[in-house]
Scaffold this active site. Structure first.
Site, short mmCIF file in Angstrom:
data_model
loop_
_atom_site.label_atom_id
_atom_site.label_comp_id
_atom_site.label_asym_id
_atom_site.label_seq_id
_atom_site.Cartn_x
_atom_site.Cartn_y
_atom_site.Cartn_z
CD GLU A 184 20.49 28.01 12.04
OE1 GLU A 184 19.93 29.08 12.34
OE2 GLU A 184 20.12 27.26 11.13
CG HIS A 236 24.81 26.12 5.10
ND1 HIS A 236 24.60 24.76 5.00
CD2 HIS A 236 24.34 26.48 6.33
CE1 HIS A 236 24.04 24.31 6.10
NE2 HIS A 236 23.86 25.33 6.92
#
Length: 205
Positions: free
Chosen positions: A92, A17
């Site tokens: 994550e 990202h």
């Protein structure tokens, strides 16, 4: 910077990202769902150009998976992808009690700490992260005969995916860089897993 397309065989494209306030400040961002910065949105758009050039094909990827976190979903959208599925396996690393802290802050309590070498108190262990990566990659390998697979996720976990693609332990992720909106390409050469591209940055346009 010119970007050369990869070989024509189906591949796994990993996109981290774009920039967030916490990635910019070095704060560990696991479960916290924060948005991209304005610069991060621009990075995501430019990463889409990189991805298009690397793939060298007008045919859309067979599947596009993202982490459920908005910074990953938004990056995928701005890069020009239609998201097929948000998968928790792409989230994550869960940093537990160290969420939102910088490495320097954590080291005030645990000297020498890194996510690669020390536990994250209250968060995921390396074995848990490895199992999650392996489960995701097993699914991806089943899809590859049908075409490219794009995975849009996060910094540490994307590096774990690269390590596990090569059959290396999670801790080997420390050896692979992947900056905000950076792209990695995983494929095979004569049946052996390889990293075809690593940390290709978003193009400056």
């Amino acid at each position: 910077m010119a970007v050369e397309p990869v070989e024509s065989a189906a591949a796994v494209y990993i996109l981290r990202h774009g920039e967030t306030q916490w990635s910019n400040s070095g704060q560990h961002t696991g479960v916290t769902d924060i948005p991209l910065t304005e610069n991060g949105e621009q990075q995501a758009r430019r990463a889409g150009l990189v991805m298009s050039t690397l793939r060298g094909s007008a045919v859309p990827p067979y599947r596009v998976f993202t982490s459920p976190r908005q910074r990953a979903v938004r990056t995928a959208e701005l890069a020009g992808f239609t998201v097929d599925e948000k998968v928790e396996e792409l989230a994550e690393w869960d940093y537990g009690d160290y969420e939102g802290m910088t490495t320097a802050q954590i080291r005030e309590e645990v000297p020498g700490w890194t996510v690669w070498t020390h536990p994250s108190r209250g968060g995921e262990g390396a074995d848990q992260v490895s199992d999650r990566a392996d489960a995701l990659l097993a699914r991806v390998r089943e899809l590859l005969p049908c075409g490219d697979v794009v995975l849009v996720g996060h910094g540490h976990f994307s590096r774990v995916l690269i390590a596990r693609w090569l059959g290396m332990p999670v801790t080997s992720g420390v050896h692979f860089g992947l900056g905000p909106a950076g792209t990695a390409v995983l494929d095979h050469e004569r049946g052996e897993p390889r990293v075809n591209r690593l940390n290709v940055p978003p193009l400056d346009v």
